[in-house]
Every structure is written in structure tokens, then in C-alpha cells.
Scaffold this motif. Structure first.
Motif, PDB file in Angstrom:
ATOM      1  N   MET A   1     -93.133  -7.538 -45.068  1.00  0.00           N
ATOM      2  CA  MET A   1     -92.763  -7.436 -43.655  1.00  0.00           C
ATOM      3  C   MET A   1     -92.575  -5.975 -43.240  1.00  0.00           C
ATOM      4  O   MET A   1     -93.046  -5.556 -42.176  1.00  0.00           O
ATOM      5  CB  MET A   1     -91.456  -8.203 -43.392  1.00  0.00           C
ATOM      6  CG  MET A   1     -91.552  -9.698 -43.550  1.00  0.00           C
ATOM      7  SD  MET A   1     -89.966 -10.462 -43.070  1.00  0.00           S
ATOM      8  CE  MET A   1     -90.200 -12.126 -43.702  1.00  0.00           C
ATOM      9  N   ALA A   2     -91.893  -5.202 -44.098  1.00  0.00           N
ATOM     10  CA  ALA A   2     -91.650  -3.783 -43.795  1.00  0.00           C
ATOM     11  C   ALA A   2     -92.963  -3.017 -43.711  1.00  0.00           C
ATOM     12  O   ALA A   2     -93.155  -2.167 -42.831  1.00  0.00           O
ATOM     13  CB  ALA A   2     -90.742  -3.177 -44.860  1.00  0.00           C
ATOM     14  N   ARG A   3     -93.878  -3.332 -44.611  1.00  0.00           N
ATOM     15  CA  ARG A   3     -95.180  -2.651 -44.605  1.00  0.00           C
ATOM     16  C   ARG A   3     -95.944  -2.978 -43.327  1.00  0.00           C
ATOM     17  O   ARG A   3     -96.532  -2.080 -42.702  1.00  0.00           O
ATOM     18  CB  ARG A   3     -95.993  -3.079 -45.834  1.00  0.00           C
ATOM     19  CG  ARG A   3     -97.338  -2.350 -45.967  1.00  0.00           C
ATOM     20  CD  ARG A   3     -98.205  -2.969 -47.048  1.00  0.00           C
ATOM     21  NE  ARG A   3     -98.622  -4.321 -46.691  1.00  0.00           N
ATOM     22  CZ  ARG A   3     -99.598  -4.603 -45.833  1.00  0.00           C
ATOM     23  NH1 ARG A   3    -100.226  -3.618 -45.192  1.00  0.00           N
ATOM     24  NH2 ARG A   3     -99.921  -5.858 -45.574  1.00  0.00           N
ATOM     25  N   ARG A   4     -95.930  -4.236 -42.941  1.00  0.00           N
ATOM     26  CA  ARG A   4     -96.662  -4.636 -41.745  1.00  0.00           C
ATOM     27  C   ARG A   4     -96.060  -4.047 -40.475  1.00  0.00           C
ATOM     28  O   ARG A   4     -96.783  -3.626 -39.574  1.00  0.00           O
ATOM     29  CB  ARG A   4     -96.665  -6.171 -41.639  1.00  0.00           C
ATOM     30  CG  ARG A   4     -97.638  -6.835 -42.595  1.00  0.00           C
ATOM     31  CD  ARG A   4     -97.614  -8.326 -42.420  1.00  0.00           C
ATOM     32  NE  ARG A   4     -98.672  -8.966 -43.194  1.00  0.00           N
ATOM     33  CZ  ARG A   4     -98.623 -10.210 -43.635  1.00  0.00           C
ATOM     34  NH1 ARG A   4     -97.554 -10.938 -43.389  1.00  0.00           N
ATOM     35  NH2 ARG A   4     -99.613 -10.712 -44.313  1.00  0.00           N
TER      36      ARG A   4
ATOM     37  N   LEU B   1     -94.671 -11.504 -40.055  1.00  0.00           N
ATOM     38  CA  LEU B   1     -95.214 -12.619 -40.830  1.00  0.00           C
ATOM     39  C   LEU B   1     -96.738 -12.655 -40.844  1.00  0.00           C
ATOM     40  O   LEU B   1     -97.341 -13.508 -41.480  1.00  0.00           O
ATOM     41  CB  LEU B   1     -94.678 -13.958 -40.303  1.00  0.00           C
ATOM     42  CG  LEU B   1     -93.405 -14.468 -40.999  1.00  0.00           C
ATOM     43  CD1 LEU B   1     -92.221 -13.576 -40.667  1.00  0.00           C
ATOM     44  CD2 LEU B   1     -93.104 -15.909 -40.621  1.00  0.00           C
ATOM     45  N   GLY B   2     -97.374 -11.724 -40.131  1.00  0.00           N
ATOM     46  CA  GLY B   2     -98.829 -11.667 -40.124  1.00  0.00           C
ATOM     47  C   GLY B   2     -99.477 -12.778 -39.326  1.00  0.00           C
ATOM     48  O   GLY B   2    -100.555 -13.265 -39.684  1.00  0.00           O
ATOM     49  N   LEU B   3     -98.847 -13.175 -38.218  1.00  0.00           N
ATOM     50  CA  LEU B   3     -99.377 -14.252 -37.378  1.00  0.00           C
ATOM     51  C   LEU B   3    -100.036 -13.672 -36.140  1.00  0.00           C
ATOM     52  O   LEU B   3     -99.412 -12.928 -35.387  1.00  0.00           O
ATOM     53  CB  LEU B   3     -98.251 -15.204 -36.961  1.00  0.00           C
ATOM     54  CG  LEU B   3     -97.432 -15.832 -38.096  1.00  0.00           C
ATOM     55  CD1 LEU B   3     -96.361 -16.747 -37.528  1.00  0.00           C
ATOM     56  CD2 LEU B   3     -98.343 -16.584 -39.063  1.00  0.00           C
ATOM     57  N   ASP B   4    -101.297 -14.006 -35.936  1.00  0.00           N
ATOM     58  CA  ASP B   4    -102.019 -13.560 -34.749  1.00  0.00           C
ATOM     59  C   ASP B   4    -102.675 -14.763 -34.082  1.00  0.00           C
ATOM     60  O   ASP B   4    -102.411 -15.914 -34.453  1.00  0.00           O
ATOM     61  CB  ASP B   4    -103.047 -12.482 -35.110  1.00  0.00           C
ATOM     62  CG  ASP B   4    -104.037 -12.936 -36.181  1.00  0.00           C
ATOM     63  OD1 ASP B   4    -104.291 -14.164 -36.300  1.00  0.00           O
ATOM     64  OD2 ASP B   4    -104.552 -12.078 -36.922  1.00  0.00           O
ATOM     65  N   ARG B   5    -103.526 -14.510 -33.103  1.00  0.00           N
ATOM     66  CA  ARG B   5    -104.134 -15.614 -32.347  1.00  0.00           C
ATOM     67  C   ARG B   5    -104.992 -16.532 -33.207  1.00  0.00           C
ATOM     68  O   ARG B   5    -105.237 -17.680 -32.836  1.00  0.00           O
ATOM     69  CB  ARG B   5    -104.975 -15.039 -31.204  1.00  0.00           C
ATOM     70  CG  ARG B   5    -104.170 -14.583 -30.019  1.00  0.00           C
ATOM     71  CD  ARG B   5    -103.755 -15.748 -29.129  1.00  0.00           C
ATOM     72  NE  ARG B   5    -104.917 -16.396 -28.523  1.00  0.00           N
ATOM     73  CZ  ARG B   5    -104.973 -17.671 -28.155  1.00  0.00           C
ATOM     74  NH1 ARG B   5    -103.953 -18.466 -28.346  1.00  0.00           N
ATOM     75  NH2 ARG B   5    -106.062 -18.176 -27.607  1.00  0.00           N
ATOM     76  N   SER B   6    -105.429 -16.056 -34.369  1.00  0.00           N
ATOM     77  CA  SER B   6    -106.234 -16.906 -35.243  1.00  0.00           C
ATOM     78  C   SER B   6    -105.417 -18.075 -35.795  1.00  0.00           C
ATOM     79  O   SER B   6    -105.977 -19.043 -36.313  1.00  0.00           O
ATOM     80  CB  SER B   6    -106.820 -16.090 -36.400  1.00  0.00           C
ATOM     81  OG  SER B   6    -105.818 -15.673 -37.310  1.00  0.00           O
TER      82      SER B   6
END
Length: 204
Positions: A113-116, A144-149
Motif C-alpha cells: 500500500m505504501a509503495r502504491r 488496494l490497486g483497484l481501478d475501473r477494470s
């Protein structure tokens, strides 16, 4: 592992689901790694009768179509053309309700999370940055790495889901929703809920 929430859990009134999602664990599995956070703040959107909802008045576009389907799927939309917001579809087919997850407390995968979010190790983050990992809908999706995909993902599957969480007692604060001043009387509906005393809240 804790038990995943069932389809039946989501297939209820959005206000009920929003309250009961507090304390539950949102999990994103990435290449065998669990990135998870405890839900601390949620807002209910009541669909066709709610002027703050994207589906108000029966609006039905490709963007909102997932809300007209089965409960227990993700609805992710963009704000300001750049930040994603993660929602859980609730109620039943053709009743387009949803719950916006506004904030959560990091549980697993904190280094990721910190890296993102900030491009550096968690231990190098300031106190403000640590708190700011997931204390807002756009921040949460980024961490959390959540996008429109991820729009339309089945939350009863194995990639993105919500678990029961550890049993705990906490107070729930009920208040009006944030950032919807355009919604006339609906802006004052008491549909926002958060865990009392938790620091991972988008706003008091």
C-alpha cells in the motif's frame, strides 16, 4: 481464513448493508498476496429515489448498469476524472442501490500500500502519510490497486471480496453524506456511517 460474505448479505437494503460492512475486511488478492483493510466508513445510496445516487430517477447507462444486476458485485466509478471509488452493489435485481466504501484501516500488505500510494517503504512515511494510506475513497482504491477494470467483479469470487472480520464491539456514528451538495434534500439524509474513534476516517 475468515468466512467470505455471502450473496445474501449484500441482497438487502443499502442502509442495512452499509452499517453491517463496518468492521468487515476488504481483500484484494494479487499474485498470491493478500492486500486487505478493515472497513471503517461507508455511505448508502438508495438508487432510484435518492437524488445523490447515480441511478436516481431510473437513470440507466453503461456506467451504472452493474447496479441493476445481482447484489454482491463491485461498482467502481471515477471522480474528478482521476480517482476511483469502490462501491458494493446491494438490494436485488432492477433495484440499483449501492454502498460506497469511504475509508478503511490497513491490515495486510501495508508495504505494498505504501509503495502504491507514496512510492516508498511504510517506515519512511510521515504520520500523516501513514494515516492517509486509506482514509478516503480514492486513497483506498489507490492503496488496494483497484481501478475501473475492477468494475463488475463478483465479490463472492476469489480475487476481490469481503470477509467477516474479527468479532469486536464498537460504536457507530451516523451522519449525512459528504460531497453531494447538489442532491437537494438528499444531501441531508443520514446515510453515512463510521466506526467511532477510528483514525482511518475521511472526515469527522
Amino acid at each position: 481464513m475468515m468466512k467470505k460474505l455471502s450473496r445474501e448479505f449484500y441482497s438487502r437494503d443499502s442502509v442495512v448493508v452499509a452499517k453491517e460492512l463496518l468492521g468487515k475486511i476488504l481483500v484484494h488478492e494479487v499474485e498470491g498476496q493478500r492486500i486487505s483493510a478493515k472497513i471503517t466508513e461507508a455511505e448508502a445510496y438508495m438508487g432510484i429515489v435518492d437524488k445523490a445516487a447515480h441511478s436516481y430517477g431510473g437513470k440507466r447507462t453503461p456506467r451504472v448498469e452493474v447496479m441493476y444486476g445481482e447484489a454482491g458485485f463491485s461498482y467502481i466509478f471515477l471522480i474528478y476524472g482521476m480517482y476511483c471509488c469502490f462501491n458494493v452493489v446491494t438490494s436485488e435485481k432492477e433495484i440499483p442501490q449501492a454502498v460506497l466504501i469511504r475509508a478503511a484501516e490497513p491490515v495486510e500488505g501495508i508495504e505494498e500500500m505504501a509503495r502504491r500510494r507514496f512510492g516508498q517503504p511504510y517506515e519512511q512515511l510521515t504520520k500523516s502519510q501513514q494515516k492517509g494510506l486509506t482514509n478516503g475513497p480514492g486513497k483506498l482504491c489507490g492503496a488496494l490497486g483497484l481501478d475501473r477494470s475492477f468494475n463488475g467483479v463478483d465479490l463472492c469470487g476469489d480475487k476481490l471480496y469481503v470477509e467477516e472480520g474479527e468479532p469486536e464491539a464498537f460504536g457507530i456514528i451516523t451522519t449525512k453524506r459528504i460531497g453531494i451538495d447538489y442532491a437537494e434534500e438528499a444531501k441531508d439524509y443520514p446515510y453515512r456511517f463510521y466506526i467511532e474513534g477510528n483514525e482511518y476516517i475521511s472526515a469527522k
